[in-house]
Design an enzyme around this catalytic site. Structure first.
Site, short mmCIF file in Angstrom:
data_model
loop_
_atom_site.label_atom_id
_atom_site.label_comp_id
_atom_site.label_asym_id
_atom_site.label_seq_id
_atom_site.Cartn_x
_atom_site.Cartn_y
_atom_site.Cartn_z
N TYR A 145 0.99 -1.30 0.04
CA TYR A 145 0.17 0.02 0.11
C TYR A 145 0.58 1.20 0.04
O TYR A 145 1.98 1.35 0.76
CB TYR A 145 -0.76 -0.01 1.11
CG TYR A 145 -1.60 1.17 1.27
CD1 TYR A 145 -2.84 1.51 0.52
CD2 TYR A 145 -1.55 2.15 2.40
CE1 TYR A 145 -3.56 2.41 0.56
CE2 TYR A 145 -2.36 3.48 2.35
CZ TYR A 145 -3.44 3.42 1.64
OH TYR A 145 -3.99 4.54 1.52
N ASP A 240 9.32 2.91 -0.38
CA ASP A 240 8.23 3.66 0.66
C ASP A 240 8.54 3.14 1.84
O ASP A 240 8.05 2.18 2.11
CB ASP A 240 6.90 3.29 -0.17
CG ASP A 240 5.75 3.85 0.73
OD1 ASP A 240 6.28 4.53 1.63
OD2 ASP A 240 4.38 3.63 0.55
N LYS A 268 4.35 9.03 8.87
CA LYS A 268 4.29 8.40 9.96
C LYS A 268 5.16 8.94 11.08
O LYS A 268 5.01 10.15 11.46
CB LYS A 268 4.24 6.81 10.00
CG LYS A 268 3.19 6.51 8.92
CD LYS A 268 2.54 5.21 9.38
CE LYS A 268 1.45 5.16 8.33
NZ LYS A 268 1.37 4.26 6.96
C1 LIG Z 1 0.51 4.86 5.75
C2 LIG Z 1 1.43 4.53 4.51
C3 LIG Z 1 1.22 5.50 3.21
C4 LIG Z 1 0.29 6.43 3.29
O1 LIG Z 1 0.60 7.45 4.21
P1 LIG Z 1 -0.83 8.41 4.53
O2 LIG Z 1 -0.18 9.44 5.47
O3 LIG Z 1 -1.75 7.63 5.36
O4 LIG Z 1 -1.25 8.92 3.26
C5 LIG Z 1 1.93 5.07 2.26
N1 LIG Z 1 2.73 3.95 2.05
C6 LIG Z 1 2.95 3.10 3.20
C7 LIG Z 1 4.01 2.09 3.15
C8 LIG Z 1 2.14 3.41 4.66
O5 LIG Z 1 2.19 2.71 5.30
#
Ligand SMILES: *Cc1c(COP(=O)(O)O)cnc(C)c1O
Length: 433
Positions: A145, A240, A268
């Protein structure tokens, strides 16, 4: 046992105004078929709901709160910052200070840009990769994701390399078609895709430790292969690390597995619980971003002083005391070892997968390496485990496809309590097997 009367009322009320009563789908507890506790406050390892229930929290706002909730030092720096004003839309000293701090943890981040969410970071990193290479196609892995932008909301059907089918109404077919999805940890699929189409591919984007199908580490050679094929075909490798950034290790997955991506996305933890995220990498690529280059990217609240303050305070604490990472990781391992022992005692098949301070209990007897494996887990067992725990004050992610997280505020007594209840939950599952 658990009284959720006020939460139930609040949820009914919220549903009249917010789709599903929430501002992000997984919060609705739809996948576990119950009412989400409405949270009133949090402190350290604990969160509290509006019915005055107390929980040991392993969701931690889905990852950011590595120091625990309402860390006194982070809160104090926010209290100091807020009276100076909440947004200027102009450069501040804080932003360069944070950029330097991030670079100290991740030397690959030669240049970076701050944004307000992980979604924005990955979306922008893709634009940069496409602008830099002049190519349109991107590769993502099934079950990874990367936020909810159009190009990335694409899943695979069956087959090895499936060309993009939108995962949601509203994603244009033409956009999804540029996203190629292949199974996670499938080295052969990567190689054959690049042998066939390597020169059309702008970027691979990957969760170098997958967290959004539960915690799934990369198999040996997987990340190395991604690095090799992208290098060979002049495509951009995007890690990511929004979730695993300060969790897999102090320097993220790239430090743990010693792979140097071209671009990295963080979120995060980097915002310390405020809306902040980052993308960055080699100066050669990042200097293509406006205004130093032609690739447009912008944001009214980007580098917001309050968000940057929270991120800076969090990273400063982590930098000052590097033993925090080891301590949080050790606590996580102690918990995971405990789950494994208890599950075995009760004859419940589980795979407890952990990287750094991320972990998932998969209810299956074989290691989970990809999304198909994650889907094959026993959802009944998960449901029993989840509800048994929530009712007794242990707050896990309300889906079997999620990672859980540990914080520095979780102490031995929290782990003891958690394991005691986990043992009872495994016994409950065993009864129904
Ligand atoms: C949480 C997450 C996102 C998206 O971040 P948001 O701040 O919710 O838009 C993208 N990539 C990874 C791996 C994530 O865990």
């Amino acid at each position: 046992m658990l009284q959720l009367g006020k939460s139930q009322k609040a949820f009914d009320d919220a549903k009249r105004y917010l789709p599903g009563g929430v501002n992000s789908p997984v919060r609705s507890y739809r996948s576990v078929g119950s009412t989400p506790p409405f949270i009133s406050s949090a402190s350290g390892s604990r969160i509290y709901d509006i019915d005055n229930n107390e929980y040991i929290d392993f969701v931690l706002s889905w990852g950011p709160m590595i120091l625990g909730h309402a860390n006194p030092e982070v809160i104090a720096s926010l209290q100091e910052a807020i009276p100076r004003g909440t947004s200027f839309g102009a450069p501040t000293l804080l932003e360069t200070e944070l950029a330097k701090k991030i670079q100290a943890f991740m030397p690959n981040m030669e240049m970076l840009r701050m944004v307000s969410s992980g979604t924005e970071a990955t979306m922008s990193a893709l634009r940069v990769a496409r602008g830099y290479t002049g190519r349109d196609s991107i590769v993502k892995f099934i079950g990874n994701y990367h936020g909810h932008s159009d190009s990335l909301l694409v899943k695979a059907g069956s087959g090895l390399a499936t060309f993009g089918v939108p995962d949601s109404p509203g994603v244009p077919k033409g956009v999804a078609e540029n996203t190629i999805t292949i199974p996670y940890n499938d080295i052969e699929a990567v190689k054959s895709l690049f042998a066939e189409k390597g020169d059309e591919i702008a970027a691979i984007i990957v969760e170098p430790v997958a967290g959004n199908m539960g915690c799934v580490p990369p198999v040996p050679g997987f990340l190395e292969t991604l690095r090799e094929v992208t290098k060979e075909h002049d495509a951009v490798l995007i890690f990511d690390e929004v979730m695993c950034g300060f969790r897999a290790s102090s320097g993220g997955a790239q430090k743990l597995y010693k792979i140097k991506p071209d671009l990295t996305c963080l979120g995060k933890i980097v915002g310390g619980g405020m809306p902040m995220a980052v993308f960055g990498g080699s100066a050669k690529i990042m200097s293509q971003v406006a205004p130093s280059g032609p690739i447009y990217q912008a944001g009214t609240l980007s580098g917001n002083p309050i968000a940057v303050t929270a991120g800076l305070a969090t990273l400063s604490i982590l930098q000052r005391d590097p033993t925090i990472f080891k301590s949080v990781e050790d606590t996580t391992e102690r918990l995971c070892e405990g789950y494994r022992k208890l599950a075995a005692e009760h004859g419940v098949p589980v795979q407890v997968q952990r990287v750094g301070s991320m972990f998932t209990i998969f209810f299956t007897d074989k290691p989970v390496l990809n999304f198909d494996d994650a889907c094959a887990c026993n959802n009944d067992h998960f449901q029993t485990f989840f509800h048994y725990n929530l009712e007794r004050g242990i707050y896990y992610a309300p889906s079997s496809y999620e990672s859980n997280f540990m914080s520095f505020a979780h102490k031995a007594a929290d782990i003891d309590t958690t394991l005691e209840i986990a043992g009872e939950a495994f016994r409950e599952i065993a009864k129904n097997m």
